[in-house]
Scaffold this active site. Structure first.
Site, PDB file in Angstrom:
ATOM      1  N   ARG A 110       0.863  -1.277  -0.011  1.00  0.00           N
ATOM      2  CA  ARG A 110       0.002  -0.034   0.031  1.00  0.00           C
ATOM      3  C   ARG A 110       0.943   1.328  -0.166  1.00  0.00           C
ATOM      4  NH1 ARG A 110      -5.331   0.062   2.094  1.00  0.00           N
ATOM      5  NH2 ARG A 110      -4.705   1.866   3.674  1.00  0.00           N
ATOM      6  N   ARG A 123       9.949   5.291  -3.033  1.00  0.00           N
ATOM      7  CA  ARG A 123      10.370   6.441  -4.141  1.00  0.00           C
ATOM      8  C   ARG A 123      11.867   6.521  -4.085  1.00  0.00           C
ATOM      9  NH1 ARG A 123       6.352   9.775  -2.448  1.00  0.00           N
ATOM     10  NH2 ARG A 123       4.256   9.107  -3.557  1.00  0.00           N
ATOM     11  N   ARG A 139      -8.924  -6.458  13.340  1.00  0.00           N
ATOM     12  CA  ARG A 139      -8.118  -5.886  14.517  1.00  0.00           C
ATOM     13  C   ARG A 139      -9.092  -4.650  14.821  1.00  0.00           C
ATOM     14  NH1 ARG A 139      -4.210  -7.375  17.313  1.00  0.00           N
ATOM     15  NH2 ARG A 139      -2.991  -5.312  17.398  1.00  0.00           N
ATOM     16  N   ARG A 180       0.178   5.763  16.423  1.00  0.00           N
ATOM     17  CA  ARG A 180       0.382   7.087  15.750  1.00  0.00           C
ATOM     18  C   ARG A 180      -0.382   7.984  16.657  1.00  0.00           C
ATOM     19  NH1 ARG A 180      -2.315   5.656  10.038  1.00  0.00           N
ATOM     20  NH2 ARG A 180      -4.223   4.892  10.968  1.00  0.00           N
ATOM     21  N   GLU A 197      -3.677   6.399  18.928  1.00  0.00           N
ATOM     22  CA  GLU A 197      -4.250   5.240  18.550  1.00  0.00           C
ATOM     23  C   GLU A 197      -3.666   3.932  18.783  1.00  0.00           C
ATOM     24  OE1 GLU A 197      -5.201   6.777  14.053  1.00  0.00           O
ATOM     25  OE2 GLU A 197      -4.992   4.522  13.889  1.00  0.00           O
ATOM     26  N   TYR A 202      -9.878  -4.785   2.864  1.00  0.00           N
ATOM     27  CA  TYR A 202      -9.158  -3.810   3.342  1.00  0.00           C
ATOM     28  C   TYR A 202      -9.420  -2.424   2.282  1.00  0.00           C
ATOM     29  CZ  TYR A 202      -4.938  -1.558   5.762  1.00  0.00           C
ATOM     30  OH  TYR A 202      -3.990  -0.700   6.153  1.00  0.00           O
ATOM     31  N   ASP A 262     -10.006   1.406   0.884  1.00  0.00           N
ATOM     32  CA  ASP A 262      -9.993   2.680   1.231  1.00  0.00           C
ATOM     33  C   ASP A 262     -11.231   3.163   0.557  1.00  0.00           C
ATOM     34  OD1 ASP A 262      -7.621   2.987   2.371  1.00  0.00           O
ATOM     35  OD2 ASP A 262      -6.511   2.867   0.588  1.00  0.00           O
TER      36      ASP A 262
END
Ligand code: FAD
Ligand code: UDP
Length: 370
Positions: free
Chosen positions: A172, A176, A249, A280, A300, A348, A350
């Site tokens: 995901r 780069r 989860r 996070r 979180e 999963y 988005d």
């Protein structure tokens, strides 16, 4: 008792897009929602003038122009670009994995130097076809980045060793060899001005809605209330866990209002060391370039799901995929029910994928009424 065309279980994005489209086609919809508010996990609420993402940071991003045009009918999006940072002990790195990350990690400047270090770090591992998240991550970014920025975070997030998780989870994230901190490769990205809840409110205008209403209680005595049901809750719950529960989860959010205008200088800061108990910290105002005198932050904490707790992330490993297939086959024996969304399809997804999937479900339905 009024009879509806559709009973829609769940007022999240999937349910809302489906309801909107069906009402456009002249169909009547009753939506029921077990929570005390609309919008599912994209729910945002205003605190101290700041849009707080109650169920975790939600950044809209897509490469699908038709999905981008679709969502822009319901809100104006700002120019936010997600660029999280990761803190590992006393070190801070840019994400996703890019030349800024590598330069800080190894004191180098060029893509060739970064590629050489990664190649040297994985030369003796002999990974040809990565079989799991650990092998995938190592083969992409080498041992240092894996150990500092991936292993601890992923094991906290998923509660499983990286060697037992599917490789696709890490794919995901962009990798780069340019100095570009944009977390997504997508063409379009932003945060809706005024939050996400208003999008859902606009989408479902005209539907009858019952909050604080759990499907399993409601349906007893209302069996004939609609010609068809769209169910966006968990598919294993729908079938009373007859093959055993799927694994999910769950996440717990600890939200605080702080008397400072800027706590961490960024919307998303990941804590990648295993010892830090949260994954996070989100500082919500930075999604909207907020200038308020106070700030709101959410830590979180990830945990294993059990029956009775809110499921958030499907754990799409081999064992669960096989179990889901059994539930999906059982679902196919119920032509009166459509299963949709992250929980109904155990994917999963988005937000952009949820919109595309809901529009597809509408098209499939439309083909059936012709
Ligand atoms: P949901 O939003 O979960 O809606 C399902 C609804 O059904 C819920 O409101 C639930 O209460 C209700 N329901 C369930 N069971 C019952 C029942 N028995 N009776 C009545 N009601 C019921 N996507 C992105 O694109 N960008 C991001 O940055 C992003 N960040 C995320 C961060 C986190 C922490 C999480 C968990 C997800 C994130 N996502 C993100 C994914 C996004 O949340 C989902 O794609 C989207 O919300 C899924 O919509 P949905 O309608 O399928 O599910
Ligand atoms: N990940 C990681 N370190 C990070 C951020 C992400 O190892 O600092 C991994 C982790 O396995 C996570 C996956 O990348 O589950 C996908 O990250 P993403 O930010 O897309 O997670 P989500 O927003 O879905 O929670």
């Amino acid at each position: 008792m009024k009879r509806y065309d559709y009973l829609i279980v769940g007022t999240g994005l999937f349910g809302a897009v489906f309801a909107h489209e069906m009402m456009q086609r002249g169909k009547s919809c009753l939506m029921i929602e077990k929570r005390d508010h609309l919008a599912g996990n994209i729910y945002t609420e205003e605190v101290e003038g700041i849009q707080v993402h109650r169920y975790g940071a939600h950044i809209f991003h897509t490469s699908d122009k038709s999905v981008w045009d679709y969502i822009n009918r319901f809100a104006t999006f700002n120019h936010y670009v997600n660029s999280p940072v990761a803190i590992y002990h006393d070190e801070l790195y840019n994400l996703p994995f890019n030349m800024n990350t590598f330069s800080k990690m190894w004191g180098i400047k060029t893509p060739a130097e970064a590629k050489k270090i990664i190649a040297d770090q994985i030369a003796d591992l002999g990974i040809t076809e990565p079989q799991n998240l650990e092998e995938q991550a190592l083969s992409l970014v080498g041992r240092d980045v894996y150990e500092k920025l991936i292993k601890g975070y992923t094991e906290k997030q998923w509660g499983r060793p990286c060697s037992e998780l599917p490789a696709f989870i890490i794919k995901r994230l962009p990798l780069r060899f340019t100095y570009d901190n944009n977390y997504f490769n997508d063409r379009f990205q932003g945060i809706p001005e005024g939050g996400y809840t208003q999008i859902i409110e606009k989408m479902i205008h005209g539907a009858d809605v019952l909050l604080n209403t759990d499907y399993f209680t409601f349906i007893k005595g209302h069996e004939g209330i609609a010609k068809k049901i769209l169910f966006t809750g968990a598919i294993d719950a729908f079938f009373d866990y007859c093959y055993g529960p799927l694994q999910y989860r769950s996440v717990r959010f600890e939200t605080e209002v702080l008397d400072t205008d800027n706590y961490q200088g960024n919307a998303v800061v990941n804590y990648t060391a295993r010892e830090v108990p949260y994954t996070r910290i989100i500082e919500h105002k930075h999604f909207e370039f907020g200038k308020q005198p106070k700030t709101v932050i959410s830590r979180e904490y990830s945990s294993e799901w059990k029956v009775g707790v809110e499921p958030y992330y499907p754990v799409n490993n081999e064992q669960n995929t096989a179990l889901y297939e059994k539930y999906r086959a059982l679902g196919a024996t119920r032509p009166d029910v459509i299963f949709g969304g992250r929980l109904g399809q155990y994917k999963y997804y988005d937000m952009d994928k949820v919109i595309a999937a809901a529009l597809k479900a509408v098209n499939d339905e439309e083909a059936a009424f012709l």
